[in-house]
Design a protein around this motif. Structure first.
Motif, PDB file in Angstrom:
ATOM      1  N   ALA A   1       8.597  -5.760  -9.970  1.00  0.00           N
ATOM      2  CA  ALA A   1       8.235  -6.086  -8.589  1.00  0.00           C
ATOM      3  C   ALA A   1       7.602  -7.472  -8.572  1.00  0.00           C
ATOM      4  O   ALA A   1       6.746  -7.784  -9.401  1.00  0.00           O
ATOM      5  N   LYS A   2       8.031  -8.294  -7.628  1.00  0.00           N
ATOM      6  CA  LYS A   2       7.471  -9.640  -7.507  1.00  0.00           C
ATOM      7  C   LYS A   2       6.325  -9.615  -6.496  1.00  0.00           C
ATOM      8  O   LYS A   2       6.532  -9.297  -5.329  1.00  0.00           O
ATOM      9  N   PRO A   3       5.125  -9.956  -6.961  1.00  0.00           N
ATOM     10  CA  PRO A   3       3.988  -9.991  -6.042  1.00  0.00           C
ATOM     11  C   PRO A   3       4.218 -11.002  -4.910  1.00  0.00           C
ATOM     12  O   PRO A   3       4.930 -11.999  -5.090  1.00  0.00           O
ATOM     13  N   ASP A   4       3.601 -10.771  -3.767  1.00  0.00           N
ATOM     14  CA  ASP A   4       3.746 -11.651  -2.601  1.00  0.00           C
ATOM     15  C   ASP A   4       3.286 -13.079  -2.884  1.00  0.00           C
ATOM     16  O   ASP A   4       3.731 -14.016  -2.226  1.00  0.00           O
ATOM     17  N   TRP A   5       2.383 -13.243  -3.858  1.00  0.00           N
ATOM     18  CA  TRP A   5       1.846 -14.573  -4.123  1.00  0.00           C
ATOM     19  C   TRP A   5       2.774 -15.424  -4.996  1.00  0.00           C
ATOM     20  O   TRP A   5       2.506 -16.594  -5.223  1.00  0.00           O
ATOM     21  N   LEU A   6       3.874 -14.850  -5.481  1.00  0.00           N
ATOM     22  CA  LEU A   6       4.827 -15.636  -6.267  1.00  0.00           C
ATOM     23  C   LEU A   6       5.632 -16.558  -5.378  1.00  0.00           C
ATOM     24  O   LEU A   6       6.025 -16.190  -4.278  1.00  0.00           O
ATOM     25  N   GLY A   7       5.909 -17.742  -5.906  1.00  0.00           N
ATOM     26  CA  GLY A   7       6.779 -18.688  -5.217  1.00  0.00           C
ATOM     27  C   GLY A   7       8.060 -18.875  -5.994  1.00  0.00           C
ATOM     28  O   GLY A   7       8.602 -17.935  -6.585  1.00  0.00           O
ATOM     29  N   GLU A   8       8.519 -20.102  -6.051  1.00  0.00           N
ATOM     30  CA  GLU A   8       9.789 -20.462  -6.690  1.00  0.00           C
ATOM     31  C   GLU A   8       9.793 -20.134  -8.180  1.00  0.00           C
ATOM     32  O   GLU A   8       8.816 -20.389  -8.889  1.00  0.00           O
ATOM     33  N   GLU A   9      10.917 -19.606  -8.665  1.00  0.00           N
ATOM     34  CA  GLU A   9      11.068 -19.380 -10.104  1.00  0.00           C
ATOM     35  C   GLU A   9      11.443 -20.703 -10.774  1.00  0.00           C
ATOM     36  O   GLU A   9      12.326 -21.416 -10.301  1.00  0.00           O
ATOM     37  N   VAL A  10      10.760 -21.006 -11.879  1.00  0.00           N
ATOM     38  CA  VAL A  10      11.003 -22.247 -12.609  1.00  0.00           C
ATOM     39  C   VAL A  10      11.307 -21.972 -14.090  1.00  0.00           C
ATOM     40  O   VAL A  10      11.147 -22.855 -14.931  1.00  0.00           O
ATOM     41  N   SER A  11      11.761 -20.753 -14.379  1.00  0.00           N
ATOM     42  CA  SER A  11      12.022 -20.349 -15.772  1.00  0.00           C
ATOM     43  C   SER A  11      12.940 -21.328 -16.497  1.00  0.00           C
ATOM     44  O   SER A  11      12.724 -21.625 -17.664  1.00  0.00           O
ATOM     45  N   GLY A  12      13.963 -21.818 -15.846  1.00  0.00           N
ATOM     46  CA  GLY A  12      14.921 -22.691 -16.503  1.00  0.00           C
ATOM     47  C   GLY A  12      14.632 -24.171 -16.378  1.00  0.00           C
ATOM     48  O   GLY A  12      15.412 -24.997 -16.850  1.00  0.00           O
ATOM     49  N   ASP A  13      13.520 -24.536 -15.772  1.00  0.00           N
ATOM     50  CA  ASP A  13      13.194 -25.949 -15.560  1.00  0.00           C
ATOM     51  C   ASP A  13      12.324 -26.450 -16.713  1.00  0.00           C
ATOM     52  O   ASP A  13      11.150 -26.081 -16.816  1.00  0.00           O
ATOM     53  N   PRO A  14      12.863 -27.281 -17.600  1.00  0.00           N
ATOM     54  CA  PRO A  14      12.110 -27.701 -18.787  1.00  0.00           C
ATOM     55  C   PRO A  14      10.851 -28.506 -18.479  1.00  0.00           C
ATOM     56  O   PRO A  14       9.975 -28.615 -19.338  1.00  0.00           O
ATOM     57  N   ARG A  15      10.714 -29.053 -17.279  1.00  0.00           N
ATOM     58  CA  ARG A  15       9.480 -29.789 -16.939  1.00  0.00           C
ATOM     59  C   ARG A  15       8.254 -28.884 -17.029  1.00  0.00           C
ATOM     60  O   ARG A  15       7.146 -29.370 -17.269  1.00  0.00           O
TER      61      ARG A  15
ATOM     62  N   ILE B   1       1.647  -7.457 -17.439  1.00  0.00           N
ATOM     63  CA  ILE B   1       0.545  -8.419 -17.385  1.00  0.00           C
ATOM     64  C   ILE B   1       1.122  -9.762 -16.967  1.00  0.00           C
ATOM     65  O   ILE B   1       2.002 -10.310 -17.637  1.00  0.00           O
ATOM     66  N   TRP B   2       0.646 -10.259 -15.840  1.00  0.00           N
ATOM     67  CA  TRP B   2       0.987 -11.612 -15.403  1.00  0.00           C
ATOM     68  C   TRP B   2      -0.040 -12.552 -16.016  1.00  0.00           C
ATOM     69  O   TRP B   2      -1.243 -12.331 -15.881  1.00  0.00           O
ATOM     70  N   GLU B   3       0.432 -13.582 -16.705  1.00  0.00           N
ATOM     71  CA  GLU B   3      -0.445 -14.608 -17.248  1.00  0.00           C
ATOM     72  C   GLU B   3      -0.327 -15.819 -16.327  1.00  0.00           C
ATOM     73  O   GLU B   3       0.758 -16.396 -16.199  1.00  0.00           O
TER      74      GLU B   3
ATOM     75  N   ALA C   1      -3.881 -31.109 -13.894  1.00  0.00           N
ATOM     76  CA  ALA C   1      -4.638 -30.448 -12.821  1.00  0.00           C
ATOM     77  C   ALA C   1      -3.777 -30.361 -11.565  1.00  0.00           C
ATOM     78  O   ALA C   1      -3.009 -31.271 -11.254  1.00  0.00           O
ATOM     79  N   GLY C   2      -3.901 -29.243 -10.881  1.00  0.00           N
ATOM     80  CA  GLY C   2      -3.130 -29.005  -9.669  1.00  0.00           C
ATOM     81  C   GLY C   2      -1.924 -28.116  -9.920  1.00  0.00           C
ATOM     82  O   GLY C   2      -1.337 -27.577  -8.992  1.00  0.00           O
ATOM     83  N   LEU C   3      -1.549 -27.956 -11.184  1.00  0.00           N
ATOM     84  CA  LEU C   3      -0.420 -27.100 -11.536  1.00  0.00           C
ATOM     85  C   LEU C   3      -0.937 -25.719 -11.920  1.00  0.00           C
ATOM     86  O   LEU C   3      -1.824 -25.592 -12.768  1.00  0.00           O
ATOM     87  N   ILE C   4      -0.381 -24.698 -11.301  1.00  0.00           N
ATOM     88  CA  ILE C   4      -0.683 -23.306 -11.624  1.00  0.00           C
ATOM     89  C   ILE C   4       0.655 -22.579 -11.734  1.00  0.00           C
ATOM     90  O   ILE C   4       1.475 -22.634 -10.822  1.00  0.00           O
ATOM     91  N   VAL C   5       0.860 -21.919 -12.862  1.00  0.00           N
ATOM     92  CA  VAL C   5       2.137 -21.260 -13.151  1.00  0.00           C
ATOM     93  C   VAL C   5       1.868 -19.818 -13.575  1.00  0.00           C
ATOM     94  O   VAL C   5       0.972 -19.560 -14.376  1.00  0.00           O
TER      95      VAL C   5
ATOM     96  N   PHE D   1       7.027 -18.679 -12.805  1.00  0.00           N
ATOM     97  CA  PHE D   1       7.054 -18.905 -11.359  1.00  0.00           C
ATOM     98  C   PHE D   1       5.908 -19.807 -10.931  1.00  0.00           C
ATOM     99  O   PHE D   1       4.826 -19.786 -11.517  1.00  0.00           O
ATOM    100  N   LEU D   2       6.152 -20.563  -9.869  1.00  0.00           N
ATOM    101  CA  LEU D   2       5.067 -21.243  -9.174  1.00  0.00           C
ATOM    102  C   LEU D   2       4.412 -20.217  -8.251  1.00  0.00           C
ATOM    103  O   LEU D   2       4.937 -19.120  -8.049  1.00  0.00           O
ATOM    104  N   LEU D   3       3.286 -20.572  -7.683  1.00  0.00           N
ATOM    105  CA  LEU D   3       2.564 -19.663  -6.795  1.00  0.00           C
ATOM    106  C   LEU D   3       2.567 -20.215  -5.387  1.00  0.00           C
ATOM    107  O   LEU D   3       2.474 -21.431  -5.190  1.00  0.00           O
ATOM    108  N   GLN D   4       2.652 -19.322  -4.420  1.00  0.00           N
ATOM    109  CA  GLN D   4       2.675 -19.782  -3.032  1.00  0.00           C
ATOM    110  C   GLN D   4       1.386 -19.454  -2.273  1.00  0.00           C
ATOM    111  O   GLN D   4       1.244 -19.837  -1.115  1.00  0.00           O
ATOM    112  N   SER D   5       0.464 -18.755  -2.927  1.00  0.00           N
ATOM    113  CA  SER D   5      -0.827 -18.493  -2.302  1.00  0.00           C
ATOM    114  C   SER D   5      -1.873 -18.265  -3.391  1.00  0.00           C
ATOM    115  O   SER D   5      -1.538 -18.175  -4.571  1.00  0.00           O
ATOM    116  N   GLU D   6      -3.104 -18.161  -2.967  1.00  0.00           N
ATOM    117  CA  GLU D   6      -4.224 -17.921  -3.883  1.00  0.00           C
ATOM    118  C   GLU D   6      -4.590 -16.434  -3.953  1.00  0.00           C
ATOM    119  O   GLU D   6      -5.593 -16.081  -4.572  1.00  0.00           O
ATOM    120  N   ASP D   7      -3.787 -15.564  -3.361  1.00  0.00           N
ATOM    121  CA  ASP D   7      -4.122 -14.147  -3.282  1.00  0.00           C
ATOM    122  C   ASP D   7      -4.266 -13.485  -4.652  1.00  0.00           C
ATOM    123  O   ASP D   7      -4.966 -12.480  -4.784  1.00  0.00           O
TER     124      ASP D   7
END
Length: 156
Positions: free
Chosen positions: A125-139, A97-99, A108-112, A9-15
């Motif tokens: 449970a998905k924490p509030d700080w999770l954003g879009e899921e990118v599991s299937g995106d090979p980039r 454990i979330w890595e 730089a600038g990418l946090i996953v 997942f991408l992140l939508q906040s720094e929490d």
């Protein structure tokens, strides 16, 4: 056979930063560019590993990882055309454990955030700080980031 079941997942906040339990520097490089399998050398803190991963089938793939001497890993990384530099932060939540990988250099600038699951259908449970899921995106595969870094992505 080893198996990895992972969602990303991408992140939508720094929490998440307030929940960090441990952080480690990681240097890793890829010794091949075959989409059917990857062979990776990694130095994580004061340990080193060689890892072979099969092709993704959804969120599952074969994975074999073995500890190797750090000096061997340093020599292998010199054979890699590009070496990823990142800090891995661990966040413990609800028995998982979330890595969270914070990339440096050309990425730089990418946090996953990644979570490894015991089965494909495991709920969590998905924490509030999770954003879009990118599991299937090979980039977002680390092997892809080593050849086409985040800084060179088209932002259109």
């Amino acid at each position: 056979m080893g198996q990895e079941i992972e969602r990303k997942f991408l992140l939508q906040s720094e929490d998440w930063r307030g929940e960090i339990k441990r952080s480690q520097a990681i240097a890793q490089g890829y010794l091949n560019e075959d989409p059917a399998r990857t062979v990776r050398a990694r130095i994580k803190g004061d340990a080193a590993f060689i890892t072979i991963k099969g092709k993704n089938e959804g969120i599952t793939r074969a994975e074999f990882e073995y500890a190797i001497p750090v000096e061997d890993a340093r020599a292998l990384l010199k054979l890699c055309p590009n070496v990823l530099d990142k800090t891995r932060h661990e966040v413990h939540r609800d028995g998982f454990i979330w890595e969270i990988d914070e990339f440096h250099g050309d990425n730089a600038g990418l946090i996953v955030a990644e979570i490894e699951l015991p089965a494909v259908d495991t709920s969590f449970a998905k924490p509030d700080w999770l954003g879009e899921e990118v599991s299937g995106d090979p980039r977002y595969y680390n092997s892809a980031l080593s050849t086409l870094p985040f800084s060179r992505w088209s932002r259109s």
